[in-house]
Design an enzyme around this catalytic site. Structure first.
Site, PDB file in Angstrom:
ATOM      1  N   GLU A   1       1.052  -0.813   0.392  1.00 39.58           N
ATOM      2  CA  GLU A   1      -0.342   0.071   0.034  1.00 39.58           C
ATOM      3  C   GLU A   1       0.742   1.541  -0.280  1.00 39.58           C
ATOM      4  O   GLU A   1       0.312   2.406  -0.315  1.00 39.58           O
ATOM      5  CB  GLU A   1      -1.206  -0.047   0.901  1.00 39.58           C
ATOM      6  CG  GLU A   1      -1.785  -1.197   1.663  1.00 39.58           C
ATOM      7  CD  GLU A   1      -2.376  -1.055   0.318  1.00 39.58           C
ATOM      8  OE1 GLU A   1      -3.352  -0.444  -0.419  1.00 39.58           O
ATOM      9  OE2 GLU A   1      -2.751  -2.925  -0.415  1.00 39.58           O
TER      10      GLU A   1
ATOM     11  N   TRP B   1       1.752   1.854  -3.976  1.00 33.59           N
ATOM     12  CA  TRP B   1       0.802   2.360  -3.803  1.00 33.59           C
ATOM     13  C   TRP B   1       0.551   4.227  -3.993  1.00 33.59           C
ATOM     14  O   TRP B   1       0.688   4.404  -5.188  1.00 33.59           O
ATOM     15  CB  TRP B   1      -0.860   1.699  -3.701  1.00 33.59           C
ATOM     16  CG  TRP B   1      -1.453   0.838  -4.355  1.00 33.59           C
ATOM     17  CD1 TRP B   1      -1.569  -0.490  -4.163  1.00 33.59           C
ATOM     18  CD2 TRP B   1      -2.189   0.847  -5.797  1.00 33.59           C
ATOM     19  NE1 TRP B   1      -2.233  -1.504  -4.939  1.00 33.59           N
ATOM     20  CE2 TRP B   1      -2.505  -0.477  -5.733  1.00 33.59           C
ATOM     21  CE3 TRP B   1      -1.613   1.484  -6.734  1.00 33.59           C
ATOM     22  CZ2 TRP B   1      -3.069  -1.200  -7.135  1.00 33.59           C
ATOM     23  CZ3 TRP B   1      -2.811   1.080  -8.000  1.00 33.59           C
ATOM     24  CH2 TRP B   1      -3.322   0.033  -7.874  1.00 33.59           C
TER      25      TRP B   1
ATOM     26  N   TRP C   1     -20.842  12.142 -19.594  1.00 33.17           N
ATOM     27  CA  TRP C   1     -21.471  12.207 -18.306  1.00 33.17           C
ATOM     28  C   TRP C   1     -22.419  12.929 -18.009  1.00 33.17           C
ATOM     29  O   TRP C   1     -22.605  13.513 -18.373  1.00 33.17           O
ATOM     30  CB  TRP C   1     -20.683  12.432 -17.358  1.00 33.17           C
ATOM     31  CG  TRP C   1     -18.895  12.521 -17.418  1.00 33.17           C
ATOM     32  CD1 TRP C   1     -17.625  11.947 -17.437  1.00 33.17           C
ATOM     33  CD2 TRP C   1     -18.793  10.961 -16.518  1.00 33.17           C
ATOM     34  NE1 TRP C   1     -16.920  10.842 -17.676  1.00 33.17           N
ATOM     35  CE2 TRP C   1     -17.310  10.313 -16.799  1.00 33.17           C
ATOM     36  CE3 TRP C   1     -19.629   9.315 -15.858  1.00 33.17           C
ATOM     37  CZ2 TRP C   1     -16.629   8.882 -16.881  1.00 33.17           C
ATOM     38  CZ3 TRP C   1     -19.342   8.017 -15.244  1.00 33.17           C
ATOM     39  CH2 TRP C   1     -17.498   8.042 -15.418  1.00 33.17           C
TER      40      TRP C   1
ATOM     41  N   ASN D   1     -10.844   2.329   2.556  1.00 32.54           N
ATOM     42  CA  ASN D   1     -10.786   2.118   0.897  1.00 32.54           C
ATOM     43  C   ASN D   1     -11.594   1.492   0.610  1.00 32.54           C
ATOM     44  O   ASN D   1     -11.885   1.519  -0.525  1.00 32.54           O
ATOM     45  CB  ASN D   1      -9.122   1.322   1.133  1.00 32.54           C
ATOM     46  CG  ASN D   1      -8.933   1.077  -0.501  1.00 32.54           C
ATOM     47  OD1 ASN D   1      -9.059   2.315  -1.065  1.00 32.54           O
ATOM     48  ND2 ASN D   1      -8.865  -0.084  -0.813  1.00 32.54           N
TER      49      ASN D   1
ATOM     50  N   TRP E   1     -16.217  11.392 -12.703  1.00 29.04           N
ATOM     51  CA  TRP E   1     -15.599  11.259 -11.671  1.00 29.04           C
ATOM     52  C   TRP E   1     -15.042  12.649 -10.854  1.00 29.04           C
ATOM     53  O   TRP E   1     -14.901  12.560  -9.811  1.00 29.04           O
ATOM     54  CB  TRP E   1     -14.400  10.295 -12.151  1.00 29.04           C
ATOM     55  CG  TRP E   1     -13.696  10.806 -13.097  1.00 29.04           C
ATOM     56  CD1 TRP E   1     -13.869  10.542 -14.621  1.00 29.04           C
ATOM     57  CD2 TRP E   1     -12.710  11.347 -12.773  1.00 29.04           C
ATOM     58  NE1 TRP E   1     -12.648  11.020 -15.222  1.00 29.04           N
ATOM     59  CE2 TRP E   1     -12.077  11.488 -14.311  1.00 29.04           C
ATOM     60  CE3 TRP E   1     -12.107  12.151 -11.945  1.00 29.04           C
ATOM     61  CZ2 TRP E   1     -10.651  12.293 -14.314  1.00 29.04           C
ATOM     62  CZ3 TRP E   1     -10.292  12.676 -12.352  1.00 29.04           C
ATOM     63  CH2 TRP E   1     -10.226  12.913 -13.410  1.00 29.04           C
TER      64      TRP E   1
ATOM     65  N   TRP F   1      -9.816   7.738  -8.322  1.00 29.28           N
ATOM     66  CA  TRP F   1     -11.096   8.018  -8.729  1.00 29.28           C
ATOM     67  C   TRP F   1     -11.219   7.601 -10.258  1.00 29.28           C
ATOM     68  O   TRP F   1     -11.606   6.948 -10.444  1.00 29.28           O
ATOM     69  CB  TRP F   1     -11.158   9.435  -8.609  1.00 29.28           C
ATOM     70  CG  TRP F   1     -12.397  10.028  -7.570  1.00 29.28           C
ATOM     71  CD1 TRP F   1     -11.654  10.483  -6.161  1.00 29.28           C
ATOM     72  CD2 TRP F   1     -13.977   9.637  -7.466  1.00 29.28           C
ATOM     73  NE1 TRP F   1     -12.813  10.500  -5.383  1.00 29.28           N
ATOM     74  CE2 TRP F   1     -14.079  10.326  -5.799  1.00 29.28           C
ATOM     75  CE3 TRP F   1     -14.758   9.432  -8.449  1.00 29.28           C
ATOM     76  CZ2 TRP F   1     -14.996  10.024  -4.909  1.00 29.28           C
ATOM     77  CZ3 TRP F   1     -16.067   8.967  -7.583  1.00 29.28           C
ATOM     78  CH2 TRP F   1     -16.306   9.579  -6.544  1.00 29.28           C
TER      79      TRP F   1
END
Ligand SMILES: Cc1cc2nc3c(=O)[nH]c(=O)nc-3n(C[C@H](O)[C@H](O)[C@H](O)COP(=O)(O)OP(=O)(O)OC[C@H]3O[C@@H](n4cnc5c(N)ncnc54)[C@H](O)[C@@H]3O)c2cc1C
Length: 474
Positions: free
Chosen positions: A270, A273, A302, A337, A355, A378
């Site tokens: 993590e 990440w 969208w 998360n 988004w 996102w």
């Protein structure tokens, strides 16, 4: 080995004294180090008075100042514009150089370039360091010398580099006598900064971070098994502390490496990440301006149906796990998360809302808001990112709920109005006949919203939208 008489150490998202790259280098190269923090008007003026992050930062700065005072120094705390205040303060204190750690947020990069230019014009040196992440910028590249856009090979390369390069350490304590001797000074109050006190569950400062970390180290071995269940205490809850640097990411990585268990390895990934998204942002600063990582999806039309974004923000979608997650965010400034993935997927694929609007809402509410990680998360959920959920694989919010909150403990914690429902109905209350809803005292449309959309129908619309943007593939 000091080469300066006096320098400034500019604290930003690194509010600690332990293992601090810029502070370590400043102390080693100067006879006198003046620590400074700026409550930057350029940033604060854009925030509402209720922004709870400012209270958290304020507490962290106060704690840092107290720690410096315990060492016979103090912290110069300004409420000003950093672009002009730092060069001016360097002049007033006769500092020959300014030291700080990197911040890859494009707005911070621009600010730092302006400050650096102003300092250099006046003959002052600038020294900047990697500190916020373990590996940054171009440190990890593909064999072709390009930045990684896919996480798994990046993680392999990250682990290899960690094994070969090891973790640097930047001790401060041995050189603390070079901190400028300063009388304890006052700092602006939260009210003077124009902000309201927040109801924060998280303890601030290095001591708050250390307590959380010590607690997590008792649980780290179970991380892999428990991290996906929001009702369990499975994750570290360290994100806001990592965001403001009240603990050193190198110390965390070293502790996880030393532990070596499967849970600790999963947690280390993590941290990778985090590095990954930071290097993505460094190479693609246009992401901060709302660009999709995958250009094909940049101009996706969208639909943004009226009222849907508002219902999502206000936890009124009628999907219990989504609403419970949004209440967690609204009430605490944190969201687990798994729930960030579920709510982001729901907004984009079930409600067909851009988004960028969800990203903006998270940015305003999260205590741990970090541009690189938030944008990465996102764009993953919206299937527009570098590493992204393939657009044809769409989370089913009810199945996510059944799988990750099977007994509904999390849902009941944040939606007490649904508490009387049996576990099986908690994930999709609309499946209960009206008479049963009445008998249980939870009537949809009266005590809790009916579902705002039908998942199966919206899934088809989302697939059509993406298929068209992807040129019919998939
Ligand atoms: C839509 C979305 C938005 C997100 N926005 C943010 C954000 O603004 N700030 C933020 O720090 N994280 C963000 N994340 C990543 C992740 O959700 C949080 O870091 C995590 O929930 C924080 O809780 P924790 O500290 O208990 O995490 P742990 O599971 O204990 O992880 C430890 C640390 O690793 C880092 N980390 C974990 N997962 C990720 C990830 N996927 N990407 C980058 N870093 C990660 C964080 O610094 C975290 O504190 C987002 C994820 C999604 C899907």
């Amino acid at each position: 080995m000091a080469c300066y008489d006096a320098v400034l150490l500019w604290f930003r998202r690194d509010l600690r004294l332990d293992d601090h790259a810029a502070l370590h280098h400043a102390l080693r190269s100067s006879g006198r180090v003046y620590p400074v923090f700026v409550f930057d008007r350029d940033i604060l003026e854009r925030l509402p008075a209720q922004d709870r992050r400012v209270d958290f930062i304020h507490r962290c700065v106060a704690s840092l100042k107290a720690d410096l005072e315990a060492l016979g120094s103090s912290l110069v705390v300004l409420h000003d514009r950093a672009r002009t205040a730092i060069p001016r303060l360097a002049g007033e204190l006769g500092a020959q150089a300014v030291f700080f750690n990197h911040d890859e947020d494009p707005a911070a990069v621009a600010r730092d370039a302006a400050v650096t230019g102003a300092l250099q014009q006046r003959g002052r040196a600038v020294h900047d360091y990697k500190d916020v992440v373990i590996f940054e910028r171009d440190e990890i590249q593909t064999q072709a010398g390009r930045p990684y856009g896919v996480f798994t090979p990046y993680l392999d390369a990250w682990r290899k580099k960690l094994a070969s390069a090891g973790l640097a350490a930047y001790p401060v304590a041995p050189y603390a006598d070079r901190l400028a001797r300063l009388a304890p000074a006052s700092m602006p109050t939260l009210a003077e900064l124009g902000f309201a006190p927040a109801d924060l569950a998280l303890s601030a400062g290095e001591s708050g971070a250390r307590a959380l970390f010590d607690d997590f180290m008792q649980r780290i071995d179970r991380y892999r098994a428990t991290r996906d269940y929001p009702a369990l205490k499975g994750v570290s809850y360290l994100s806001a502390h990592l965001r403001f640097g009240t603990l050193s990411v190198r110390r965390l990585a070293a502790a996880a490496l030393a532990r070596g268990t499967s849970g600790a390895q999963a947690w280390l990934a993590e941290l990778a990440w985090r590095d990954f998204y930071h290097q993505v942002l460094w190479h693609r600063p246009d992401l901060a301006a709302g660009r999709a990582y995958q250009r094909a999806f940049d101009a996706l039309p969208w639909p943004n149906p009226p009222g849907y974004l508002q219902a999502w923000c206000e936890a009124r979608t009628g999907y219990p796990l989504v609403d419970a997650a949004m209440r967690q965010l609204n009430q605490t400034g944190y969201m687990h998360n798994r729930l960030r993935m579920v709510t982001a997927s729901f907004l984009t694929k079930d409600l067909l809302v851009d988004w960028r609007l969800g990203e903006k809402y998270f940015a305003a509410r999260l205590l741990d808001y970090d541009l690189a990680a938030n944008n990465g998360g996102w764009q993953w959920a919206a299937s527009t990112g570098c590493v992204a959920q393939p657009w044809f694989r769409i989370f089913n919010p009810v199945m996510q709920s059944q799988r990750f909150d099977p007994q509904g403990h999390f849902i009941r914690r944040y939606l007490p109005e649904l508490a009387p429902l049996p576990d099986a109905a908690l994930h999709a209350p609309w499946t209960l006949p009206y008479a049963r809803q009445q008998a249980l005292g939870v009537v949809l449309g009266r005590d809790y919203p009916a579902p705002i959309v039908d998942h199966a129908a919206m899934r088809q619309r989302a697939l059509a939208l993406f298929r068209a943007a992807a040129g019919g593939q998939g």
